[in-house]
Design a protein around this motif. Structure first.
Motif, PDB file in Angstrom:
ATOM      1  N   ILE A   1     -14.460   3.891   6.038  1.00  0.00           N
ATOM      2  CA  ILE A   1     -14.304   4.215   4.619  1.00  0.00           C
ATOM      3  C   ILE A   1     -13.605   3.060   3.918  1.00  0.00           C
ATOM      4  O   ILE A   1     -12.507   2.656   4.330  1.00  0.00           O
ATOM      5  CB  ILE A   1     -13.467   5.501   4.446  1.00  0.00           C
ATOM      6  CG1 ILE A   1     -14.126   6.649   5.222  1.00  0.00           C
ATOM      7  CG2 ILE A   1     -13.316   5.864   2.967  1.00  0.00           C
ATOM      8  CD1 ILE A   1     -13.269   7.875   5.332  1.00  0.00           C
ATOM      9  N   GLU A   2     -14.264   2.531   2.876  1.00  0.00           N
ATOM     10  CA  GLU A   2     -13.635   1.441   2.125  1.00  0.00           C
ATOM     11  C   GLU A   2     -12.692   2.064   1.106  1.00  0.00           C
ATOM     12  O   GLU A   2     -13.130   2.552   0.055  1.00  0.00           O
ATOM     13  CB  GLU A   2     -14.704   0.596   1.432  1.00  0.00           C
ATOM     14  CG  GLU A   2     -14.124  -0.691   0.878  1.00  0.00           C
ATOM     15  CD  GLU A   2     -15.070  -1.402  -0.056  1.00  0.00           C
ATOM     16  OE1 GLU A   2     -15.682  -2.383   0.367  1.00  0.00           O
ATOM     17  OE2 GLU A   2     -15.205  -0.961  -1.205  1.00  0.00           O
ATOM     18  N   ALA A   3     -11.426   2.097   1.441  1.00  0.00           N
ATOM     19  CA  ALA A   3     -10.423   2.718   0.575  1.00  0.00           C
ATOM     20  C   ALA A   3      -9.038   2.204   0.953  1.00  0.00           C
ATOM     21  O   ALA A   3      -8.834   1.691   2.051  1.00  0.00           O
ATOM     22  CB  ALA A   3     -10.468   4.238   0.722  1.00  0.00           C
ATOM     23  N   THR A   4      -8.112   2.384   0.022  1.00  0.00           N
ATOM     24  CA  THR A   4      -6.729   1.953   0.257  1.00  0.00           C
ATOM     25  C   THR A   4      -5.886   3.185   0.531  1.00  0.00           C
ATOM     26  O   THR A   4      -5.870   4.113  -0.289  1.00  0.00           O
ATOM     27  CB  THR A   4      -6.189   1.249  -1.018  1.00  0.00           C
ATOM     28  OG1 THR A   4      -7.100   0.211  -1.358  1.00  0.00           O
ATOM     29  CG2 THR A   4      -4.811   0.676  -0.805  1.00  0.00           C
ATOM     30  N   ALA A   5      -5.213   3.196   1.660  1.00  0.00           N
ATOM     31  CA  ALA A   5      -4.323   4.329   1.937  1.00  0.00           C
ATOM     32  C   ALA A   5      -3.156   4.241   0.969  1.00  0.00           C
ATOM     33  O   ALA A   5      -2.579   3.158   0.777  1.00  0.00           O
ATOM     34  CB  ALA A   5      -3.833   4.271   3.373  1.00  0.00           C
ATOM     35  N   THR A   6      -2.824   5.370   0.344  1.00  0.00           N
ATOM     36  CA  THR A   6      -1.754   5.341  -0.657  1.00  0.00           C
ATOM     37  C   THR A   6      -0.539   6.149  -0.214  1.00  0.00           C
ATOM     38  O   THR A   6       0.549   5.967  -0.737  1.00  0.00           O
ATOM     39  CB  THR A   6      -2.260   5.902  -2.007  1.00  0.00           C
ATOM     40  OG1 THR A   6      -2.876   7.178  -1.749  1.00  0.00           O
ATOM     41  CG2 THR A   6      -3.269   4.982  -2.654  1.00  0.00           C
ATOM     42  N   ASN A   7      -0.763   7.034   0.742  1.00  0.00           N
ATOM     43  CA  ASN A   7       0.370   7.842   1.202  1.00  0.00           C
ATOM     44  C   ASN A   7       0.133   8.353   2.621  1.00  0.00           C
ATOM     45  O   ASN A   7      -0.966   8.779   2.958  1.00  0.00           O
ATOM     46  CB  ASN A   7       0.577   9.047   0.260  1.00  0.00           C
ATOM     47  CG  ASN A   7       1.838   9.818   0.601  1.00  0.00           C
ATOM     48  OD1 ASN A   7       2.890   9.214   0.857  1.00  0.00           O
ATOM     49  ND2 ASN A   7       1.744  11.131   0.658  1.00  0.00           N
ATOM     50  N   VAL A   8       1.191   8.281   3.427  1.00  0.00           N
ATOM     51  CA  VAL A   8       1.134   8.875   4.773  1.00  0.00           C
ATOM     52  C   VAL A   8       2.239   9.911   4.833  1.00  0.00           C
ATOM     53  O   VAL A   8       3.380   9.622   4.467  1.00  0.00           O
ATOM     54  CB  VAL A   8       1.373   7.804   5.863  1.00  0.00           C
ATOM     55  CG1 VAL A   8       1.452   8.456   7.235  1.00  0.00           C
ATOM     56  CG2 VAL A   8       0.283   6.741   5.848  1.00  0.00           C
ATOM     57  N   ASP A   9       1.886  11.124   5.261  1.00  0.00           N
ATOM     58  CA  ASP A   9       2.893  12.157   5.424  1.00  0.00           C
ATOM     59  C   ASP A   9       3.059  12.400   6.924  1.00  0.00           C
ATOM     60  O   ASP A   9       2.221  13.049   7.560  1.00  0.00           O
ATOM     61  CB  ASP A   9       2.429  13.445   4.709  1.00  0.00           C
ATOM     62  CG  ASP A   9       3.503  14.521   4.768  1.00  0.00           C
ATOM     63  OD1 ASP A   9       4.337  14.490   5.699  1.00  0.00           O
ATOM     64  OD2 ASP A   9       3.502  15.399   3.883  1.00  0.00           O
TER      65      ASP A   9
ATOM     66  N   ASP B   1       7.298   2.877   1.803  1.00  0.00           N
ATOM     67  CA  ASP B   1       7.334   4.316   1.504  1.00  0.00           C
ATOM     68  C   ASP B   1       7.351   5.145   2.785  1.00  0.00           C
ATOM     69  O   ASP B   1       8.083   6.133   2.903  1.00  0.00           O
ATOM     70  CB  ASP B   1       6.096   4.721   0.675  1.00  0.00           C
ATOM     71  CG  ASP B   1       6.143   4.131  -0.728  1.00  0.00           C
ATOM     72  OD1 ASP B   1       7.205   3.620  -1.111  1.00  0.00           O
ATOM     73  OD2 ASP B   1       5.097   4.171  -1.419  1.00  0.00           O
ATOM     74  N   LEU B   2       6.520   4.740   3.739  1.00  0.00           N
ATOM     75  CA  LEU B   2       6.463   5.488   5.005  1.00  0.00           C
ATOM     76  C   LEU B   2       7.806   5.406   5.737  1.00  0.00           C
ATOM     77  O   LEU B   2       8.315   6.414   6.244  1.00  0.00           O
ATOM     78  CB  LEU B   2       5.319   4.933   5.880  1.00  0.00           C
ATOM     79  CG  LEU B   2       5.207   5.474   7.299  1.00  0.00           C
ATOM     80  CD1 LEU B   2       5.040   6.991   7.301  1.00  0.00           C
ATOM     81  CD2 LEU B   2       4.019   4.823   8.037  1.00  0.00           C
ATOM     82  N   MET B   3       8.388   4.217   5.753  1.00  0.00           N
ATOM     83  CA  MET B   3       9.679   4.049   6.431  1.00  0.00           C
ATOM     84  C   MET B   3      10.760   4.898   5.750  1.00  0.00           C
ATOM     85  O   MET B   3      11.622   5.466   6.425  1.00  0.00           O
ATOM     86  CB  MET B   3      10.082   2.572   6.435  1.00  0.00           C
ATOM     87  CG  MET B   3       9.244   1.741   7.390  1.00  0.00           C
ATOM     88  SD  MET B   3       9.507  -0.018   7.179  1.00  0.00           S
ATOM     89  CE  MET B   3      11.197  -0.198   7.702  1.00  0.00           C
ATOM     90  N   ALA B   4      10.664   4.976   4.408  1.00  0.00           N
ATOM     91  CA  ALA B   4      11.678   5.744   3.665  1.00  0.00           C
ATOM     92  C   ALA B   4      11.624   7.232   4.008  1.00  0.00           C
ATOM     93  O   ALA B   4      12.597   7.958   3.805  1.00  0.00           O
ATOM     94  CB  ALA B   4      11.474   5.536   2.170  1.00  0.00           C
ATOM     95  N   LYS B   5      10.472   7.673   4.565  1.00  0.00           N
ATOM     96  CA  LYS B   5      10.369   9.095   4.930  1.00  0.00           C
ATOM     97  C   LYS B   5      11.059   9.386   6.262  1.00  0.00           C
ATOM     98  O   LYS B   5      11.219  10.544   6.637  1.00  0.00           O
ATOM     99  CB  LYS B   5       8.887   9.499   5.020  1.00  0.00           C
ATOM    100  CG  LYS B   5       8.287   9.595   3.628  1.00  0.00           C
ATOM    101  CD  LYS B   5       6.825   9.878   3.665  1.00  0.00           C
ATOM    102  CE  LYS B   5       6.290   9.821   2.245  1.00  0.00           C
ATOM    103  NZ  LYS B   5       4.916   9.424   2.164  1.00  0.00           N
ATOM    104  N   LEU B   6      11.405   8.321   6.982  1.00  0.00           N
ATOM    105  CA  LEU B   6      12.091   8.503   8.268  1.00  0.00           C
ATOM    106  C   LEU B   6      13.356   7.640   8.261  1.00  0.00           C
ATOM    107  O   LEU B   6      13.506   6.716   9.076  1.00  0.00           O
ATOM    108  CB  LEU B   6      11.154   8.095   9.423  1.00  0.00           C
ATOM    109  CG  LEU B   6       9.805   8.822   9.467  1.00  0.00           C
ATOM    110  CD1 LEU B   6       8.789   8.068  10.273  1.00  0.00           C
ATOM    111  CD2 LEU B   6       9.991  10.236  10.005  1.00  0.00           C
ATOM    112  N   PRO B   7      14.262   7.906   7.311  1.00  0.00           N
ATOM    113  CA  PRO B   7      15.370   6.969   7.056  1.00  0.00           C
ATOM    114  C   PRO B   7      16.313   6.772   8.239  1.00  0.00           C
ATOM    115  O   PRO B   7      16.916   5.719   8.372  1.00  0.00           O
ATOM    116  CB  PRO B   7      16.103   7.603   5.859  1.00  0.00           C
ATOM    117  CG  PRO B   7      15.695   9.029   5.854  1.00  0.00           C
ATOM    118  CD  PRO B   7      14.343   9.107   6.478  1.00  0.00           C
ATOM    119  N   GLU B   8      16.410   7.785   9.110  1.00  0.00           N
ATOM    120  CA  GLU B   8      17.362   7.636  10.222  1.00  0.00           C
ATOM    121  C   GLU B   8      16.859   6.653  11.268  1.00  0.00           C
ATOM    122  O   GLU B   8      17.631   5.978  11.931  1.00  0.00           O
ATOM    123  CB  GLU B   8      17.566   8.997  10.895  1.00  0.00           C
ATOM    124  CG  GLU B   8      18.647   9.792  10.222  1.00  0.00           C
ATOM    125  CD  GLU B   8      18.777  11.145  10.852  1.00  0.00           C
ATOM    126  OE1 GLU B   8      18.629  11.264  12.087  1.00  0.00           O
ATOM    127  OE2 GLU B   8      18.994  12.107  10.077  1.00  0.00           O
TER     128      GLU B   8
END
Ligand code: FAD
Ligand code: NAD
Length: 468
Positions: free
Chosen positions: A83-91, A292-299
């Motif tokens: 898929i030609e697309a840009t990932a914008t968010n990972v949860d 952004d992804l790293m900020a979701k796992l700050p510890e």
């Protein structure tokens, strides 16, 4: 309605983000029979970065070093979605990825969110500008294919503007001054390529201008190529001196203006130097989506250089469902294609083992429900042994094959691990070795043929100077 993603509910889904060195080498090795595989990348191709500077001067045509990702996936035993697309968010908690079609043309649907069992995070890095004023607006980069094409166009534009009748000598000197920022391998290789273009083609196509062309390589540190051995640094410096490429070390670019660069010299004085083209090759930083992804796992994600992974490339702070590799990670290895591709190959083996483990677990579960016959007991014992083996993952081990760089004038340098020591070589023979190493490293025969054909064309007819 419309194309559906491959989804066999009995199989786990791997979503791969990226189509660069890490992702492509994973895809090449991955056995897709055991997984639903979905690749998401804003580029529907793999770019062979080591030869990108050659495109900037027209030695190679862009397509020679691009390989459509579908060339890899179409040979797989089960369908793989590209898929030609840009990932914008990972949860990482809900295990979902959101991605969007960011290209010029979009259909009715241009953004969606999907679920993964495993995420392979290989989005690479982006160019580091240190927020220095004017870099984004006025400099060219050397990271993506469009950067090399833009550099080539601008350089040829500078030449044609310098050739405009009535131009003053000062203006010709300005237009034909190329400033390359960053004395890492990218900046050095690009300077060497521009020099070759000048000597092999421009001297005959623009004889009245050739003597005005000047290349300056600016490096903030005391020497260029800090990752190479001292002997090869000196060899590069003397080759550049002969080639009349100015190396300005301990000099920092403070601003890039439309027609000049502002430099801080070793004595801390500030000078403004007129130039026509600035190419910014000052290193990498991580992408916004990575931050952004790293900020979701700050510890667990506190390293400012990128994602922290364990020795199995599992992202710290996750349950083992996200694997990260290549330039987006912070490891003890340099951010190179060599590392990313070995990590990709390693990960393909990890997935094979995980599939084996899952199959064994499923068979054991079936036996649990079966009557306690002698045969079943024997099988269970053997399966348990196999499972114990399958559960033991081997950590990633990097094997350094050496560093190679082209420095122009048909010379290359190589730092090669040799028995227990190091072999540092430079010169024309190393250049032939460089060429053959890159040809064999290209991922497909199609690309090998295209690159060899381009090299042959340049030998016969010279580089093309038409400006598209
Ligand atoms: P990349 O190869 O950069 O791939 C990242 C992928 O992610 C790309 O396909 C990109 O389109 C995609 N992507 C970006 N954003 C998103 C998003 N939001 N969602 C989904 N996908 C996304 N290394 C060497 O070892 N030897 C060399 O000779 C060498 N020469 C180089 C020359 C140049 C000019 C450059 C720029 C680099 C060179 N390198 C070399 C370094 C090498 O290219 C990188 O280390 C390597 O590309 C890292 O691989 P990667 O898979 O981590 O990232
Ligand atoms: P780099 O980080 O290796 O080098 C960037 C250089 O720019 C640094 O030396 C830094 O001191 C300098 N710099 C930064 N800001 C500056 C400023 N304002 N003014 C002057 N100088 C400044 O970046 P690269 O060369 O793009 O390489 C990136 C990665 O890719 C590295 O790991 C490299 O090994 C790899 N690579 C390898 C090859 C090869 O092996 N042939 C080729 C290209 C890239």
């Amino acid at each position: 309605p419309g194309p559906q993603l491959p989804h066999d509910p009995t199989k786990k889904t791997i979503v791969v983000l990226g189509s660069g060195w890490g992702a492509t080498s994973l895809l090449k090795g991955l056995d897709t029979t055991e997984y639903n595989v979905i690749v998401v990348s804003p580029k529907n191709y793999f770019l062979f970065t080591p030869l990108l500077p050659s495109v900037a001067v027209g030695t190679l045509t862009p397509k020679a070093i691009l390989q459509p990702t579908r060339y890899v996936t179409r040979h797989k035993p089960r369908q793989v979605s590209v898929i030609e697309a840009t990932a914008t968010n990972v949860d990482p908690i809900a295990k979902t990825v959101t991605f969007a079609d960011t290209s010029e043309i979009q259909g009715q649907v241009s953004s969606t969110t999907i679920q993964y069992d495993y995420l392979v995070y290989a989005v690479g890095a982006e160019v580091q500008t240190f927020n220095i004023p004017g870099v984004r607006e006025n400099a060219c980069f050397m990271k993506e294919m469009e950067d090399a094409e833009k550099t080539q166009r601008r350089f040829l534009d500078c030449l044609e503007s310098a050739a405009f009748p009535g131009q003053s000598k000062e203006e010709i000197d300005r237009l034909l001054h190329v400033v390359v920022v960053g004395g890492g391998p990218t900046g050095v290789e690009l300077s060497g390529e521009i020099h070759d273009f000048l000597e092999e083609d421009l001297r005959s196509w623009y004889p009245e201008l050739a003597n005005h062309i000047r290349i300056s390589l600016v490096e903030a540190l005391p020497s260029v190529l800090p990752s190479f051995s001292k002997q090869l640094i000196e060899y590069t410096e003397s080759t550049f001196k002969e080639a009349k490429i100015d190396i300005l070390t301990k000099t920092m670019v403070k601003e890039v203006r439309e027609k000049s660069v502002v430099l801080q010299k070793p004595d801390k004085s500030i000078v403004e130097v007129p130039c026509g083209l600035v190419v910014w090759a000052a290193g990498n930083t991580h992408r916004k989506i990575t931050r952004d992804l790293m900020a979701k796992l700050p510890e667990h994600q506190t390293n400012r250089r990128g994602i922290t992974v364990d020795e199995y490339l599992r992202m710290a702070g996750t349950d083992g469902s996200i694997f990260a590799l290549g330039d987006c990670t912070a490891t003890s290895y340099a951010p190179t294609a060599q590392v990313a591709s070995q990590q990709g190959r390693y990960l393909a083996r990890v997935f094979e083992q995980l599939a084996k483990r899952d199959n064994l677990q499923a068979r054991l579960q079936l036996l649990e429900t079966a009557p306690e016959a002698e045969e079943a007991k024997a099988e269970k014992g053997s399966l348990q042994k196999q499972l114990a083996k399958a559960e033991k993952l081997r950590p990633f081990h990097y094997s350094h094959q050496g560093s190679l760089a082209y420095i122009g004038s048909e010379k290359a340098i190589a730092d090669l691990p040799f028995f227990n020591g190091n072999l540092a070589t430079g010169g024309v023979a190393t250049y032939l070795f460089w060429r053959s190493a890159y040809i064999s490293n290209l991922f497909s025969w199609r690309n090998r043929v295209l690159v060899l054909t381009d090299w042959g064309k340049v030998k016969l007819f010279g580089r093309d100077v038409s400006r598209e």
